[in-house]
Design a protein around this motif. Structure first.
Motif, mmCIF file in Angstrom:
data_model
loop_
_atom_site.group_PDB
_atom_site.id
_atom_site.type_symbol
_atom_site.label_atom_id
_atom_site.label_comp_id
_atom_site.label_asym_id
_atom_site.label_seq_id
_atom_site.Cartn_x
_atom_site.Cartn_y
_atom_site.Cartn_z
ATOM 1 N N PHE A 548 45.138 38.839 45.702
ATOM 2 C CA PHE A 548 43.716 38.183 45.345
ATOM 3 C C PHE A 548 44.164 36.786 45.800
ATOM 4 N N ASN A 549 42.988 36.076 46.419
ATOM 5 C CA ASN A 549 43.003 34.672 46.734
ATOM 6 C C ASN A 549 42.474 33.815 45.529
ATOM 7 N N MET A 550 43.418 33.461 44.757
ATOM 8 C CA MET A 550 43.361 32.872 43.335
ATOM 9 C C MET A 550 42.752 31.502 43.493
ATOM 10 N N SER A 551 42.669 30.637 44.710
ATOM 11 C CA SER A 551 41.984 29.535 44.804
ATOM 12 C C SER A 551 40.409 29.876 44.920
ATOM 13 N N GLU A 552 40.128 30.785 45.778
ATOM 14 C CA GLU A 552 38.727 31.220 45.845
ATOM 15 C C GLU A 552 38.021 31.697 44.615
ATOM 16 N N LEU A 553 38.798 32.328 43.845
ATOM 17 C CA LEU A 553 38.180 32.819 42.614
ATOM 18 C C LEU A 553 38.154 31.924 41.709
ATOM 19 N N PHE A 554 39.049 31.047 41.736
ATOM 20 C CA PHE A 554 39.005 29.995 40.648
ATOM 21 C C PHE A 554 37.580 29.045 40.951
ATOM 22 N N ALA A 555 37.506 28.953 42.384
ATOM 23 C CA ALA A 555 36.296 28.071 42.510
ATOM 24 C C ALA A 555 34.781 28.761 42.119
ATOM 25 N N LYS A 556 35.078 30.248 42.508
ATOM 26 C CA LYS A 556 33.876 31.049 42.059
ATOM 27 C C LYS A 556 33.488 30.773 40.573
ATOM 28 N N ALA A 567 38.895 38.158 33.660
ATOM 29 C CA ALA A 567 39.207 38.710 35.149
ATOM 30 C C ALA A 567 39.989 37.829 35.695
ATOM 31 N N LEU A 568 40.148 36.565 35.771
ATOM 32 C CA LEU A 568 41.165 35.783 36.547
ATOM 33 C C LEU A 568 42.643 35.833 35.895
ATOM 34 N N GLN A 569 42.750 36.196 34.649
ATOM 35 C CA GLN A 569 44.081 36.589 34.108
ATOM 36 C C GLN A 569 44.637 37.611 34.767
ATOM 37 N N GLU A 570 43.737 38.836 34.722
ATOM 38 C CA GLU A 570 43.961 40.349 35.390
ATOM 39 C C GLU A 570 44.413 39.967 36.706
ATOM 40 N N CYS A 571 43.424 39.181 37.533
ATOM 41 C CA CYS A 571 43.805 39.089 39.042
ATOM 42 C C CYS A 571 45.202 38.614 38.814
ATOM 43 N N GLU A 572 45.561 37.322 38.407
ATOM 44 C CA GLU A 572 46.839 36.781 38.485
ATOM 45 C C GLU A 572 47.854 37.796 38.162
ATOM 46 N N ARG A 573 48.008 38.493 37.043
ATOM 47 C CA ARG A 573 49.171 39.640 36.708
ATOM 48 C C ARG A 573 49.136 40.485 38.055
ATOM 49 N N MET A 574 47.933 41.084 38.576
ATOM 50 C CA MET A 574 47.990 41.858 39.638
ATOM 51 C C MET A 574 48.678 41.480 40.711
ATOM 52 N N THR A 638 43.202 52.117 41.891
ATOM 53 C CA THR A 638 41.964 52.171 41.141
ATOM 54 C C THR A 638 41.740 51.057 40.327
ATOM 55 N N ARG A 639 42.812 50.403 39.725
ATOM 56 C CA ARG A 639 42.835 49.204 38.915
ATOM 57 C C ARG A 639 42.313 48.098 39.594
ATOM 58 N N ILE A 640 43.099 47.985 41.030
ATOM 59 C CA ILE A 640 42.825 46.806 42.158
ATOM 60 C C ILE A 640 41.351 46.684 42.411
ATOM 61 N N SER A 641 40.632 48.065 42.719
ATOM 62 C CA SER A 641 39.355 48.322 43.085
ATOM 63 C C SER A 641 38.354 47.731 42.110
ATOM 64 N N GLN A 642 38.795 47.901 40.889
ATOM 65 C CA GLN A 642 37.764 47.294 39.427
ATOM 66 C C GLN A 642 37.915 45.751 39.646
ATOM 67 N N LEU A 643 38.994 45.482 39.783
ATOM 68 C CA LEU A 643 39.081 43.902 39.753
ATOM 69 C C LEU A 643 38.525 43.361 40.995
ATOM 70 N N GLU A 644 38.611 43.926 42.214
ATOM 71 C CA GLU A 644 37.898 43.476 43.450
ATOM 72 C C GLU A 644 36.313 43.573 43.313
ATOM 73 N N ALA A 645 35.712 44.497 42.650
ATOM 74 C CA ALA A 645 34.425 44.592 42.477
ATOM 75 C C ALA A 645 33.927 43.553 41.559
ATOM 76 N N TRP A 646 34.838 43.277 40.424
ATOM 77 C CA TRP A 646 34.350 42.469 39.272
ATOM 78 C C TRP A 646 34.276 40.862 39.952
ATOM 79 N N SER A 647 35.522 40.721 40.558
ATOM 80 C CA SER A 647 35.864 39.264 40.911
ATOM 81 C C SER A 647 34.646 38.967 42.174
#
Length: 798
Positions: A548-556, A567-574, A638-647
């Motif tokens: 995940f591009n965390m810079s873009e996600l934090f900006a969103k 959501a951000l914490q889960e993306c970082e751990r992933m 499947t976990r990654i797909s849920q995070l992608e849709a949520w983010s």
């Protein structure tokens, strides 16, 4: 997880000795044409003698591992086994994402059938099962399916091929099926239980060969030593039997006893040598020294508990190698445990209290309670979240306390007694809050005023007996106790199926690790070990998405609401996990090509990939899971797909897959935080409230105004009745049942509905214990203790 490393080092020594001796014997057959006859001769002579020697000191379940490996070695040397079929039997790969077309087979079983169909010998098996379901249903639902004939042309398959089919259809019966397979190939002598008495084992000892007793709960093997000693004139009274219980500075006493005994031909019993780790090297030298120059009647007997892990093993190999290792199986089953509990008392014990009726009733209930808490451990985490060393001392002290309280009180203090037994005597061992609740629930059911009116049933169709003589209670057990079943422990029969399935899984995973590493695997044995590992690496790297591009996600995420933070914490751990997977596979690839030096971590990774196990390096950064590598990786995607849709927009999904989080507690906490902020309420006064809906996932198109809809939970030990909206007993062979979508919201603690509910623990995996997540209140018409004793819980991943 490396199951082979779970075997106690005492057992590992036997395994290594067996493998070395067997392989040396086989290699003596130099001309190729003699190999077949040589192996046949081994089966009848050397093999059995080696097997007998190396399995002495093993429990029956561990002995089965050795004999299973033995039969596969014999068949492999005799070219009577298909490597691809053996590989499937040991691994049982499951094709993910399939739905069973028949109601009596789970999706997991159907996934196993689909994988099995990839081999030519099992082509069209799935079509036959689907087109003639009733023929297969009879075998699948049989009490002893391993003795049933397979339908149609499948009955002509080889024994190993039948095992492969049984592996996917009834994994819980594989221990029995393997025993039958061994009897067919090697003979019944390899599967018969050992019933050697102590005198027979003693005949094999001498002054240079000690006897080593591996202790098990509920068994005192040293009584046999003392009884046999009396027959031969070695007793404490004759001062030619020295019994030293080690610990608390008894090492000097032990050394003096060994010196006197070696000189004069006495016996020495050294109990619990595992308690004196620093002195064991000295003991090893003393035993070796006295073995050379000692009286011919000199004998040494050791006892020690097996270590929990290889890392905590301290018994020197010199002692193990030179000793005759003996293990007495602990009593099994409610009947044996209950009789053993009663054996610690006598008619005099029962007449010691003036309130005879009350004392006898509570005494028998305590004996049953002790047998239950001791025997329940065989059901694994559904029995107890953690293992506990309950012992006879807990029972005898509790009975002494009972007698003292009854003598001091004219009215029976039931509540006080339950507290003393459940929180102090037995509860002193318990470290898990849910296990403590279980212990107290048993006592609430067994020890209460109604017991004096004959209204207490300790198990179905087993009422508390009335006032009897001591021997009468033993007879009452033999005449009235129902046959062994989970019902005797308050559990559903499915608990035994789960226990047997886990036992067979451990058996096969251990045997898989004992297979030769240089042998080809796959269809027709066409893939080497390295080729298989490379194929797995290519599959994973090809499907693993980018980080995940965390810079873009934090900006969103400008608002940083509680849900966005999760959501951000889960993306970082992933990202940490994805990075580790990709970098470790890249290093291993270079190592296999010879461009990097292979390290121990790389070898461990290679071994895990070959065994379809999740590597330790990935597990440390991931979430608790009991899945094989193939299923784990599918679950990861499947976990990654849920995070992608949520983010994408950080809008809460209509229904959240709670099982897909690294930290599901953080999401549940976010629900409370969000509602507390909206309503300007203090967070510490909020509680989660759970409502089970009657709708499935596809019926939801938007999230609720407050709280969240969640899915992905399974109930173990019972099932949810969607129409009635309550917990009900589970269906037979339905180990876990999926829960409907659940609505989770937060309410002030004062408004929480606690009437007619069961406080159900939620765990990440069926291992329970440290994987605890939360507690959901679920509606129930039964008493909460019913479900507590049944081990009912919600599981996020099955």
């Amino acid at each position: 997880m490396n199951d082979l490393n779970k075997i106690n080092p005492m057992y590992q020594f036997s395994l290594k000795a067996f493998s070395v001796v067997f392989q040396r014997a086989v290699k003596k057959a130099k001309p190729e044409e003699e190999v077949r006859q040589r192996v046949l001769n081994l089966t009848d002579s050397i093999t059995f003698s080696v097997f007998q020697y190396t399995t002495r000191g093993l429990f029956e379940c561990d002995k089965l591992m050795f004999v299973t490996q033995l039969v596969f070695q014999v068949l492999r040397m005799n070219n009577e086994i298909n490597p691809a079929e053996l590989d499937f039997l040991l691994r049982c790969p499951i094709q993910p994402g399939v739905t069973s077309p028949v109601d009596y087979l789970s999706n997991q079983a159907w996934g196993g059938i689909k994988s099995l169909c990839c081999m030519e010998a099992f082509r069209n098996l799935d079509q036959d099962v689907e087109s003639t379901p009733n023929r297969w249903k009879r075998m699948v639902e049989s009490e002893c399916p391993e003795r049933e004939r397979l339908p149609m042309e499948w009955k002509s398959k080889t024994s190993l091929q039948k095992l492969c089919i049984m592996r996917v259809l009834r994994p819980d019966r594989m221990s029995n099926a393997i025993r039958n397979f061994v009897e067919e190939k090697l003979g019944s002598k390899y599967t018969m239980g050992r019933s050697l008495d102590f005198a027979s084992s003693f005949e094999e000892s001498d002054s240079a060969t000690p006897m080593f007793f591996i202790l098990s709960p509920g068994v005192d093997p040293l009584k046999d030593v003392e009884e046999h000693g009396k027959k031969l004139g070695f007793t404490l009274d004759n001062k030619n039997l020295h019994n030293v219980s080690l610990g608390q500075g008894q090492e000097i006493v032990a050394e003096q006893a060994l010196e006197v005994a070696a000189k004069n031909g006495h016996w020495v019993i050294l109990q619990n040598i595992h308690l004196v780790a620093r002195w064991l090297k000295t003991l090893e030298k003393l035993v070796e020294q006295h073995a050379e120059q000692s009286h011919e009647n000199f004998r040494v007997f050791f006892s020690a508990e097996p270590s929990a892990t290889p890392e905590t093993h301290i018994i020197p190999h010199g002692i193990l190698e030179n000793s005759i290792k003996v293990t007495n199986e602990p009593p099994t089953g409610m009947n044996a445990n209950l009789h053993k509990a009663l054996d610690n008392f006598s008619q005099v014990s029962l007449e010691a209290c003036t309130q005879e009726n009350e004392f006898k009733s509570i005494w028998f209930a305590l004996c049953y309670f002790h047998a239950v808490v001791a025997g329940r451990s065989k059901f694994g985490p559904q029995g107890w979240n953690r293992p506990y060393p309950f012992n006879i001392g807990d029972l005898t002290i509790s009975v002494n306390v009972l007698q003292n309280y009854l003598e001091a009180n004219r009215k029976v203090p039931y509540e006080d007694l339950r507290y003393l037994f459940g929180e102090i005597m037995y509860g002193g061992h318990i470290t898990d809050d849910w296990d403590r609740r279980l212990c107290c629930s048993y006592l609430e059911e067994f020890i209460k005023p109604e017991m004096m009116e004959g209204k207490v049933f300790l198990a179905p169709k087993f009422p508390l007996p009335g006032n009897m003589q001591y021997e009468g209670y033993h007879k009452y057990i033999d005449d009235n106790l129902p046959g062994e079943s989970p019902y005797l422990y308050g559990l559903h029969p499915n608990a035994e199926i789960g226990f047997l399935t886990q036992t067979s899984e451990k058996l096969f995973s251990t045997v898989l690790e004992m297979q030769p590493r240089d042998e080809a695997v796959g269809e027709e044995g066409g893939m080497t070990r390295e080729e298989k590992v490379c194929a797995v690496m290519e599959e994973i790297t090809g499907r693993l998405p980018d980080q995940f591009n965390m810079s873009e996600l934090f900006a969103k995420a400008q608002e940083r609401s509680p849900y966005e933070v999760v959501a951000l914490q889960e993306c970082e751990r992933m990202n940490f996990l994805i990075r580790e997977i990709r970098s470790s596979l890249r290093e291993l690839s270079l190592g296999l090509k010879g461009e990097l030096t292979m390290t121990s971590d790389m070898e461990s990774l290679q071994n895990a990939l070959f065994l379809d196990a999740v590597p330790d390096g990935w597990t440390k950064l991931a979430y608790p899971s009991t899945l094989s590598l193939a299923l784990w990786f599918s679950d990861l995607l499947t976990r990654i797909s849920q995070l992608e849709a949520w983010s994408v927009s950080f809008c809460l999904p209509p229904v959240v897959w709670l099982s897909g989080f690294f930290n599901p507690q953080s999401f549940l906490t976010a629900i409370m935080q969000d509602i507390a902020r909206r309503n300007k309420l203090p967070l510490d006064s909020m509680r989660l409230q759970c409502e089970v809906t009657k709708r499935n996932l596809e019926h939801f198109s938007s999230p609720p105004r407050e709280g969240a809809y969640i899915h992905g939970l399974f109930m173990e030990g019972a099932q949810w009745d969607t129409q009635k909206g309550i917990i009900v007993p589970a269906g037979m062979k339905e180990l876990t049942s999926p829960m409907p979508v659940m609505y989770i919201k937060a309410v002030p603690a004062s408004k929480q509905d606690t009437k007619d509910v069961y406080r159900c623990p939620v765990y990440k995996t069926h291992q329970r214990g440290p994987t605890y997540v939360w507690t959901f209140d679920l509606k129930s018409k039964e008493k909460p203790s019913t479900w507590t004793i049944a081990g009912v819980a919600l599981i996020l991943q099955v």
